[in-house]
Design an enzyme around this catalytic site. Structure first.
Site, mmCIF file in Angstrom:
data_model
loop_
_atom_site.group_PDB
_atom_site.id
_atom_site.type_symbol
_atom_site.label_atom_id
_atom_site.label_comp_id
_atom_site.label_asym_id
_atom_site.label_seq_id
_atom_site.Cartn_x
_atom_site.Cartn_y
_atom_site.Cartn_z
ATOM 1 C CG LEU A 127 13.600 -5.739 8.256
ATOM 2 C CD1 LEU A 127 13.436 -7.150 7.912
ATOM 3 C CD2 LEU A 127 14.005 -4.966 7.202
ATOM 4 C CB SER A 159 3.076 2.378 6.626
ATOM 5 O OG SER A 159 3.765 1.740 5.660
ATOM 6 N NE ARG A 160 -2.982 1.320 9.656
ATOM 7 C CZ ARG A 160 -3.421 0.417 8.848
ATOM 8 N NH1 ARG A 160 -2.605 -0.515 8.911
ATOM 9 N NH2 ARG A 160 -4.055 0.619 7.843
ATOM 10 C CG HIS A 194 7.107 -2.111 2.239
ATOM 11 N ND1 HIS A 194 6.935 -0.694 3.140
ATOM 12 C CD2 HIS A 194 5.780 -2.570 2.213
ATOM 13 C CE1 HIS A 194 5.712 -0.826 3.496
ATOM 14 N NE2 HIS A 194 5.158 -1.911 3.301
ATOM 15 C CE LYS A 247 3.863 -4.238 10.838
ATOM 16 N NZ LYS A 247 2.436 -4.064 10.938
ATOM 17 C CG ASP A 248 -0.080 -7.019 7.744
ATOM 18 O OD1 ASP A 248 -0.468 -6.643 8.557
ATOM 19 O OD2 ASP A 248 1.233 -6.479 7.150
ATOM 20 C CG MET A 259 -1.806 -1.050 1.138
ATOM 21 S SD MET A 259 -3.527 -0.886 2.216
ATOM 22 C CE MET A 259 -2.706 -0.638 3.800
ATOM 23 C CD GLN A 303 -6.226 -3.515 2.510
ATOM 24 O OE1 GLN A 303 -6.134 -3.943 1.459
ATOM 25 N NE2 GLN A 303 -5.272 -3.898 3.631
HETATM 26 O O1 PAF Z 1 -0.396 -5.782 3.438
HETATM 27 C C1 PAF Z 1 -0.839 -4.718 2.954
HETATM 28 O O2 PAF Z 1 0.211 -3.754 2.569
HETATM 29 C C2 PAF Z 1 -1.891 -4.947 2.140
HETATM 30 O O3 PAF Z 1 -3.039 -5.445 3.113
HETATM 31 C C3 PAF Z 1 -2.070 -5.766 0.771
HETATM 32 C C4 PAF Z 1 -1.554 -7.096 0.977
HETATM 33 C C5 PAF Z 1 -1.028 -5.016 -0.142
HETATM 34 C C6 PAF Z 1 -3.529 -5.758 0.106
HETATM 35 O O4 PAF Z 1 -3.978 -4.386 0.048
#
Ligand code: PAF
Length: 281
Positions: free
Chosen positions: A173, A183-184, A33, A146-147, A26, A57
């Site tokens: 990381l 990012s947050r 990243h 992380k997600d 995103m 989302q």
């Molecule tokens: O993890 C993210 O940045 C977002 O959830 C993704 C996988 C790019 C989907 O929008």
């Protein structure tokens, strides 16, 4: 590195490529990243990254509007990391008609952990990821750990829809003080930033206790949540799960994951640690 904004240009740029490695993002990219792009290079070429803040989302009242859009800086980082192609569509390009066909994530997963606090979030993620996979048609796609729950949702999406894509997980990381890159983190005030590594420390304390033989999982999580709440956080959840199934641990579980989500002021942070039983993380 080529940057394209439309589906037509993306398809033209990818014509004939069938070994693509893909990093969906995103934007507002950080070193985490960049490490995913470096990992992607080991899984295919060309390396394609997408930058798209996906409205599907985000729930009402969440941070869709204020989510940082930093395309120029992101492209510099991607180019330096060796990315070959960036797909950066706007909302009208991704959703030219209202997206009434969506991926329905099973309730047990959609309403669990983060899903319990972000209704519709994982359906929005799965829907955009499926669209992006159809557009890019990669042989491999890389997502950050992380997600952790998102990774699980995407692995199951790929499995149940028979998508011929290897899902690769990149390690989280961290800053020197343990805070997971996100990012947050940019939303945090100076005071909150100093406090933020506490989430990771509480998760690490749970992992250490379990590895030392403690089996009162619920009590450990409740106590960590209490520490955070007492320090001024607002905890959504702290949970210990089997790292493979994301279900409650069973006596057969060999890898566990401790996950947490909590608010510092107006910023919601998530983190997790996965660890083996018997050998230190
Ligand atoms: O993890 C993210 O940045 C977002 O959830 C993704 C996988 C790019 C989907 O929008």
């Amino acid at each position: 590195m080529q940057v394209v904004h439309t589906v037509a240009d993306l398809r033209a740029a990818l014509a004939g490529q069938n070994q693509t490695a893909f990093v969906p993002t995103m934007g507002n990219l950080h070193a985490g990243h960049v490490s995913l792009v470096e990992l992607a290079k080991r899984h295919g070429r060309p390396v394609v990254a997408s930058i798209f803040v996906n409205p599907l989302q985000f729930g009402a009242g969440e941070d869709f509007e204020r989510y940082p859009r930093t395309l120029a800086a992101d492209c510099e980082k991607l180019e330096a990391a060796g990315c070959d192609l960036v797909f950066a569509p706007d909302v009208a390009e991704m959703y030219p008609v209202p997206q009434t066909y969506t991926v329905q994530v099973p309730e047990a997963m959609a309403n669990d952990l983060c899903g319990a606090f972000r209704p519709g979030h994982f359906s929005g993620v799965a829907t955009v990821v499926l669209k992006l996979f159809n557009l890019v048609q990669p042989r491999a796609a890389v997502f950050g750990s992380k997600d952790f729950q998102q990774l699980q949702v995407i692995r199951e999406l790929v499995r149940q829809f028979n998508l011929p894509i290897d899902i690769v997980a990149g390690a989280t990381l961290r800053e020197a003080d343990g805070l997971a890159l996100s990012s947050r983190n940019g939303y945090l005030s100076e005071t909150e930033r100093r406090q933020a590594p506490q989430l990771q420390r509480e998760l690490a304390a749970i992992a250490a206790a379990v590895q030392a033989g403690e089996r009162e999982f619920e009590a450990l999580c409740v106590s960590a949540g209490r520490h955070l709440n007492m320090a001024g956080w607002r905890v959504d959840y702290i949970a210990l799960r089997d790292a493979t199934t994301l279900q409650a641990p069973t006596p057969d579980s060999r890898r566990l994951v401790v996950l947490g989500a909590a608010w510092l002021g107006t910023t919601r942070l998530i983190d997790n640690l996965d660890f083996g039983l018997g050998n230190p993380a």
